[in-house]
Design an enzyme around this catalytic site. Sequence first.
Site, PDB file in Angstrom:
ATOM      1  N   CYS A  79      19.816 -32.166 -25.081  1.00 16.85           N
ATOM      2  CA  CYS A  79      21.226 -31.780 -24.891  1.00 16.85           C
ATOM      3  C   CYS A  79      22.118 -32.926 -25.385  1.00 16.85           C
ATOM      4  O   CYS A  79      21.975 -34.067 -24.932  1.00 16.85           O
ATOM      5  CB  CYS A  79      21.512 -31.501 -23.421  1.00 16.85           C
ATOM      6  SG  CYS A  79      20.335 -30.336 -22.692  1.00 16.85           S
ATOM      7  N   CYS A  86      24.030 -35.190 -22.821  1.00 12.67           N
ATOM      8  CA  CYS A  86      23.296 -35.650 -21.636  1.00 12.67           C
ATOM      9  C   CYS A  86      23.738 -37.042 -21.170  1.00 12.67           C
ATOM     10  O   CYS A  86      23.795 -37.985 -21.956  1.00 12.67           O
ATOM     11  CB  CYS A  86      21.800 -35.674 -21.925  1.00 12.67           C
ATOM     12  SG  CYS A  86      20.849 -36.163 -20.473  1.00 12.67           S
ATOM     13  N   CYS A 115      12.570 -36.492 -21.002  1.00 16.71           N
ATOM     14  CA  CYS A 115      12.944 -35.079 -21.090  1.00 16.71           C
ATOM     15  C   CYS A 115      12.424 -34.464 -22.373  1.00 16.71           C
ATOM     16  O   CYS A 115      12.242 -35.148 -23.380  1.00 16.71           O
ATOM     17  CB  CYS A 115      14.458 -34.933 -21.010  1.00 16.71           C
ATOM     18  SG  CYS A 115      14.952 -33.210 -20.850  1.00 16.71           S
TER      19      CYS A 115
HETATM   20  C1  LIG Z   1      20.918 -34.960 -16.196  1.00 15.24           C
HETATM   21  S1  LIG Z   1      20.403 -33.370 -15.806  1.00 15.24           S
HETATM   22  C2  LIG Z   1      18.732 -33.610 -15.252  1.00 15.24           C
HETATM   23  C3  LIG Z   1      18.038 -32.366 -14.796  1.00 15.24           C
HETATM   24  C4  LIG Z   1      17.572 -31.395 -15.874  1.00 15.24           C
HETATM   25  N1  LIG Z   1      17.020 -32.013 -16.983  1.00 15.24           N
HETATM   26  C5  LIG Z   1      18.687 -30.442 -16.244  1.00 15.24           C
HETATM   27  O1  LIG Z   1      19.186 -30.512 -17.348  1.00 15.24           O
HETATM   28  O2  LIG Z   1      19.040 -29.640 -15.388  1.00 15.24           O
HETATM   29  C6  LIG Z   1      21.258 -33.033 -14.263  1.00 15.24           C
HETATM   30  C7  LIG Z   1      22.497 -32.162 -14.437  1.00 15.24           C
HETATM   31  O3  LIG Z   1      23.482 -32.921 -15.114  1.00 15.24           O
HETATM   32  C8  LIG Z   1      24.134 -32.086 -16.035  1.00 15.24           C
HETATM   33  N2  LIG Z   1      24.726 -32.908 -17.083  1.00 15.24           N
HETATM   34  C9  LIG Z   1      24.085 -33.583 -18.065  1.00 15.24           C
HETATM   35  N3  LIG Z   1      24.953 -34.232 -18.848  1.00 15.24           N
HETATM   36  C10 LIG Z   1      26.189 -33.983 -18.358  1.00 15.24           C
HETATM   37  C11 LIG Z   1      27.502 -34.371 -18.742  1.00 15.24           C
HETATM   38  N4  LIG Z   1      27.728 -35.147 -19.785  1.00 15.24           N
HETATM   39  N5  LIG Z   1      28.544 -33.941 -17.995  1.00 15.24           N
HETATM   40  C12 LIG Z   1      28.342 -33.129 -16.915  1.00 15.24           C
HETATM   41  N6  LIG Z   1      27.120 -32.749 -16.513  1.00 15.24           N
HETATM   42  C13 LIG Z   1      26.056 -33.145 -17.224  1.00 15.24           C
HETATM   43  C14 LIG Z   1      23.010 -31.183 -16.519  1.00 15.24           C
HETATM   44  O4  LIG Z   1      23.468 -30.015 -17.143  1.00 15.24           O
HETATM   45  C15 LIG Z   1      22.278 -30.900 -15.243  1.00 15.24           C
HETATM   46  O5  LIG Z   1      22.820 -29.780 -14.581  1.00 15.24           O
HETATM   47  S1  SF4 Z   2      20.728 -32.497 -19.522  1.00 13.71           S
HETATM   48 FE1  SF4 Z   2      19.553 -34.270 -20.230  1.00 13.71          FE
HETATM   49  S2  SF4 Z   2      17.872 -34.395 -18.855  1.00 13.71           S
HETATM   50 FE2  SF4 Z   2      18.692 -32.323 -18.620  1.00 13.71          FE
HETATM   51  S3  SF4 Z   2      17.607 -31.043 -20.110  1.00 13.71           S
HETATM   52 FE3  SF4 Z   2      19.363 -31.804 -21.163  1.00 13.71          FE
HETATM   53  S4  SF4 Z   2      18.625 -33.649 -22.195  1.00 13.71           S
HETATM   54 FE4  SF4 Z   2      17.176 -33.179 -20.600  1.00 13.71          FE
END
Ligand SMILES: C[S@@+](CC[C@H](N)C(=O)[O-])C[C@H]1O[C@@H](n2cnc3c(N)ncnc32)[C@H](O)[C@@H]1O
Ligand code: SF4
Length: 352
Positions: free
Chosen positions: A78, A81, A74
Site C-alpha cells: 500500500c 502505509c 508485509c
Molecule cells: C498499518 S496497517 C497494519 C495491519 C494490516 N496490514 C492492514 O493493512 O490492515 C493498520 C491500519 O492502518 C491503516 N493505515 C495504513 N497507512 C495509513 C495511513 N497513511 N493513514 C491512515 N491509515 C493508515 C491501514 O489501512 C490499516 O487499517
Molecule cells: S497498510 Fe501497510 S502493513 Fe497494511 S497491508 Fe498495506 S502495506 Fe501492509
Amino acid sequence: MQLSSLFASPVLLLQLCIDSLRFMFASFFSKLYYSTVYSETISSVAPAASKVHQEKDRNVMTPTSVNYHFTRKCNYKCGFCFHTAKTSFVLPLDEAKRGLKLLKESGMEKINFSGGEPFLHDRGEFLGELVQYCKQDLQLPSVSIVSNGSTIKEEWFQKYGDDLDILAISCDSFDESTNQLIGRTQGGKSHIDNLHKIRSWCQQYKVAFKINSVINTFNMYEDMTENILQLNPVRWKVFQCLLIDGENAGEKALREAERFVISEQLFQEFLERHSSVPCLVPESNEKMRNSYLILDEYMRFLDCREGRKDPSKSILDVGVKKAICFSGFDENMFLKRGGKYVWSKADMKLEW
Ligand SMILES: C[S@@+](CC[C@H](N)C(=O)[O-])C[C@H]1O[C@@H](n2cnc3c(N)ncnc32)[C@H](O)[C@@H]1O
Ligand code: SF4
C-alpha cells in the site's frame, strides 16, 4: 504651608523638585524590581507546577487500549502505509507474552494486534498463540486484530476464533483496479473476494467483523455505501490518509505517501456521502495522530506528536509506567474519537 510662600522661596522649590524626581525614580525602579521578581517567581513556580501536573498525568495514564505492531513485514505494498518494514525483528513468543502480562497488570483491557501483516509470522501461529494467551490466561475483555486478510485460513478460525473478539479487515475500495493502484493486493488476487470470504467465516466462527478504510486521492470520490451495508460490519473505521515522517514521508521513509493525501474538506465530503451508514466511525488526521497507544516490534511506545514515530524504551526493560511517559498518548482525544466502546463480543449482542 501657603502656596505663595512656597514660590517665594527658591530653596523650598528646589527641594520640592528633588523630592518629586526621587519619588518618580523610586516608583519606576520598584515597578521594575517587582515585575522582574514576580516574573522570576512565576517562571520558577510554573514549571514546577506543570511538572507536578505532568507527573500526576503520567501517574494516572493507563494503557487501557493498546495496539501492538509485533511485526513490520508485509506482503502488500500500500503506497500510503505508515508502518513500514524498517526491521524484520519479531520478539520471541515468551518475551511478547511477558510484555502483554506487564500491560495487563498496568490496566490494559483491550489489545489489538497489528503490523505489518500480523498473519504472516509463523503462518499466523504466533498471532494465534498471543490471541489465546490474552483471552484465556490474561482474561482480557477485548482481543482484536487488524489485517489485510490476504493469508487468513479457515483453520485459523477453527483453532483461535473463540478467543478473538474483533477482526478488522482493511479495504480501501470496492473497485479492484483501485486496490491495484493503491498497492492493496498481492499478485493480482482479488482483495474483495477475500474480504467476503472472511466476512462469512467471522459469522460462522462468531468473531465480530470490522472494516478499516483509508481515504486517499485514489478512492475519495467513491461511494461505498451499498457494499458496506451489505457486509454489515460492527464498525467501519474511515481514516483520512495520514503522513508520518520516516515511515511514509521524508528522506529515510520507505514510502512516499504525499500523492495519497487529501484535504480535510475532501475527507468531509466523503463522510457526508456516507452519512447513511450507521456504523461509520470517522477519523481525521487530528483525531488519529496521538489518540493511539502504539507498541512497536520491540515493545516500545511510539510517540507521534512531532509527526514521526519517536520510540520510548521497551516496556520489557523499564516497565510500563516509565515507558508510557514517552508515548505522547492523548487520553482525551482517545475518548473523543470514541476509542472506548463495547469491545467484548459477548457484550455486542450480535446475531451470529
Ligand atoms: C498499518 S496497517 C497494519 C495491519 C494490516 N496490514 C492492514 O493493512 O490492515 C493498520 C491500519 O492502518 C491503516 N493505515 C495504513 N497507512 C495509513 C495511513 N497513511 N493513514 C491512515 N491509515 C493508515 C491501514 O489501512 C490499516 O487499517
Ligand atoms: S497498510 Fe501497510 S502493513 Fe497494511 S497491508 Fe498495506 S502495506 Fe501492509
